[in-house]
Design a protein around this motif. Structure first.
Motif, PDB file in Angstrom:
ATOM      1  N   ARG A   6      21.983  -6.082  19.185  1.00 29.18           N
ATOM      2  CA  ARG A   6      21.291  -7.116  18.405  1.00 29.18           C
ATOM      3  C   ARG A   6      22.258  -7.890  17.500  1.00 29.18           C
ATOM      4  N   VAL A   7      23.368  -8.319  18.068  1.00 28.77           N
ATOM      5  CA  VAL A   7      24.371  -9.024  17.268  1.00 28.77           C
ATOM      6  C   VAL A   7      24.009 -10.499  17.121  1.00 28.77           C
ATOM      7  N   SER A   8      24.259 -11.003  15.936  1.00 23.30           N
ATOM      8  CA  SER A   8      24.102 -12.426  15.636  1.00 23.30           C
ATOM      9  C   SER A   8      25.361 -12.896  14.914  1.00 23.30           C
ATOM     10  N   LYS A   9      25.657 -14.191  15.061  1.00 21.73           N
ATOM     11  CA  LYS A   9      26.791 -14.772  14.351  1.00 21.73           C
ATOM     12  C   LYS A   9      26.463 -16.195  13.955  1.00 21.73           C
ATOM     13  N   GLU A  21      20.717 -12.355  18.059  1.00 23.51           N
ATOM     14  CA  GLU A  21      20.035 -11.150  18.549  1.00 23.51           C
ATOM     15  C   GLU A  21      20.426 -10.795  19.981  1.00 23.51           C
ATOM     16  N   PHE A  22      21.726 -10.760  20.252  1.00 24.90           N
ATOM     17  CA  PHE A  22      22.203 -10.460  21.606  1.00 24.90           C
ATOM     18  C   PHE A  22      22.419  -8.966  21.773  1.00 24.90           C
ATOM     19  N   VAL A 216      20.089 -14.209  26.883  1.00 28.49           N
ATOM     20  CA  VAL A 216      20.325 -13.737  28.242  1.00 28.49           C
ATOM     21  C   VAL A 216      19.255 -14.300  29.177  1.00 28.49           C
ATOM     22  N   GLN A 217      19.692 -15.128  30.124  1.00 27.74           N
ATOM     23  CA  GLN A 217      18.781 -15.686  31.125  1.00 27.74           C
ATOM     24  C   GLN A 217      18.592 -14.719  32.293  1.00 27.74           C
ATOM     25  N   GLN A 218      19.682 -14.058  32.671  1.00 29.20           N
ATOM     26  CA  GLN A 218      19.607 -13.043  33.723  1.00 29.20           C
ATOM     27  C   GLN A 218      20.894 -12.236  33.696  1.00 29.20           C
ATOM     28  N   ALA A 219      20.783 -10.929  33.912  1.00 27.87           N
ATOM     29  CA  ALA A 219      21.940 -10.036  33.986  1.00 27.87           C
ATOM     30  C   ALA A 219      21.742  -9.137  35.201  1.00 27.87           C
ATOM     31  N   ASP A 220      22.607  -9.321  36.210  1.00 26.84           N
ATOM     32  CA  ASP A 220      22.424  -8.547  37.446  1.00 26.84           C
ATOM     33  C   ASP A 220      23.655  -8.727  38.321  1.00 26.84           C
TER      34      ASP A 220
END
Length: 268
Positions: A6-9, A21-22, A216-220
Motif C-alpha cells: 500500500r505504498v503512496s508517494k 496505494e500500490f 494496477v490494470q492487470q498483473a499476469d
C-alpha cells in the motif's frame, strides 16, 4: 523477495500523488516488468526498492525486512542497478568502472579486476574494451558495461530502469536477448521498468500494467494478458486487437499475418 504494501508517494509541491496505494509482490528468482505510459509512477516504484525514493506512506519490504530499517548505503550495495544511460564514470576505464563497484563491496584490488574480467565475458564484451573510456564506446557497449556493473557483486536482486531506452532498435534487440540469456543462467530476481509493451512481453515472467498513479490494470503472464486483457485500457495499451494472428497460404508459403494483412512471420 520484494513486497510493496500500500505504498503512496506525493512529491513536494505536487497536489496529486505519483503513486497511490500500490501493492504487489515480486516473486523470487523471477523477472517482473512494470510497464505503463510516461508519468504513471513506475520509476518511482522502482527507486523505492533501494531507497532512492522514500514512500510517503506504506512500506517496501526486501528480503523480509522493511527497507526503512536498512542502512540505505548497505541496501544499495546489495542490489544491482542498471539505468537508462549506463551511469558510467567518464574518467575511469571500462574495467575500472566495473571493478570499482566490487571494491566498494569490499573486494581486494586483484579480486575486483578479476570480477570485472568475468563480467565483461558474461555480457559479451571484448576484453580489449577494458582499457577504453566510456566516451570511446558505442551506446550498446556502454549499456553492456552498465549491466556488468549491476551484476558484479552477484546480487540476488537486480533493478533495471528503462535500460535500453537510449539505444537504437537493432542494439536494443541485441541487448534484450542478452538479458534473456542472463535471466535463464542466473537465479536473480529482476525488476525492470519500461514503457515498451513488446519489451515487457519478451523479458517478463510476469508483467504488471500500470495506469495513472500506478493503479494496477492487470498483473499476469504475457500469454494471459495477450489472450485475456482485463479491461479496455489494457486492450488498448497492449494493442490486443492487432495481436490476433492467422495463417495464409501465399506462393506455397504459410505466412502468419495480423488482422490488417501485415506479414508477421512464416511457419516452417
Amino acid at each position: 523477495m520484494i513486497e510493496f504494501e500500500r505504498v503512496s508517494k506525493t512529491y513536494p509541491g505536487s497536489a496529486a500523488p505519483a503513486v497511490e496505494e500500490f501493492s504487489h509482490t515480486v516473486g523470487e528468482g523471477r523477472t517482473t516488468v512494470f510497464v505503463g505510459p510516461s508519468g504513471c509512477g513506475k520509476t518511482t516504484l522502482l527507486r523505492m526498492v533501494n531507497r532512492m525514493v522514500e514512500p510517503t506512506s506504506g512500506s517496501v519490504v526486501v528480503r523480509g525486512r522493511d527497507v526503512r530499517d536498512t542502512d540505505p548505503v548497505a541496501l544499495r550495495r546489495s542490489i544491482g542497478y542498471v539505468m537508462q544511460h549506463s551511469g558510467l564514470m567518464p574518467h575511469r576505464t571500462v574495467a575500472d568502472n566495473i571493478a570499482d563497484i566490487a571494491r566498494l563491496a569490499g573486494a581486494s584490488k586483484s579480486e575486483a579486476r578479476g570480477r570485472a574480467a568475468e563480467l565483461m565475458e558474461l555480457v559479451n564484451l571484448d576484453p580489449s574494451l577494458g582499457r577504453r573510456y566510456p566516451a570511446e564506446l558505442s551506446g550498446g557497449q556502454a549499456q553492456r558495461v552498465g549491466v556488468a556493473r549491476g551484476l558484479v557483486n552477484n546480487p540476488d536482486i537486480l533493478i533495471m530502469d528503462e535500460p535500453f531506452g537510449a539505444v537504437d532498435p537493432v542494439v536494443r534487440r541485441n541487448l534484450q536477448q542478452e538479458v534473456l540469456s542472463l535471466r535463464d543462467r542466473l537465479n536473480t530476481t529482476i525488476l525492470l521498468v519500461t514503457h515498451d509493451i513488446d519489451e515487457a512481453f519478451l523479458l517478463g515472467h510476469e508483467v504488471v500494467i500500470l495506469g495513472e498513479r500506478a493503479a494496477v490494470q492487470q498483473a499476469d503472464t504475457p500469454a494471459t494478458i495477450i489472450a485475456h486483457p482485463a479491461n479496455d485500457a489494457v486492450r488498448e495499451f497492449t494493442g490486443a486487437g492487432g495481436r490476433v494472428l492467422h495463417v495464409q497460404e501465399r506462393g506455397g508459403d504459410r505466412l502468419v499475418v495480423d488482422a490488417a494483412g501485415n506479414i508477421k512471420g512464416v511457419l516452417r
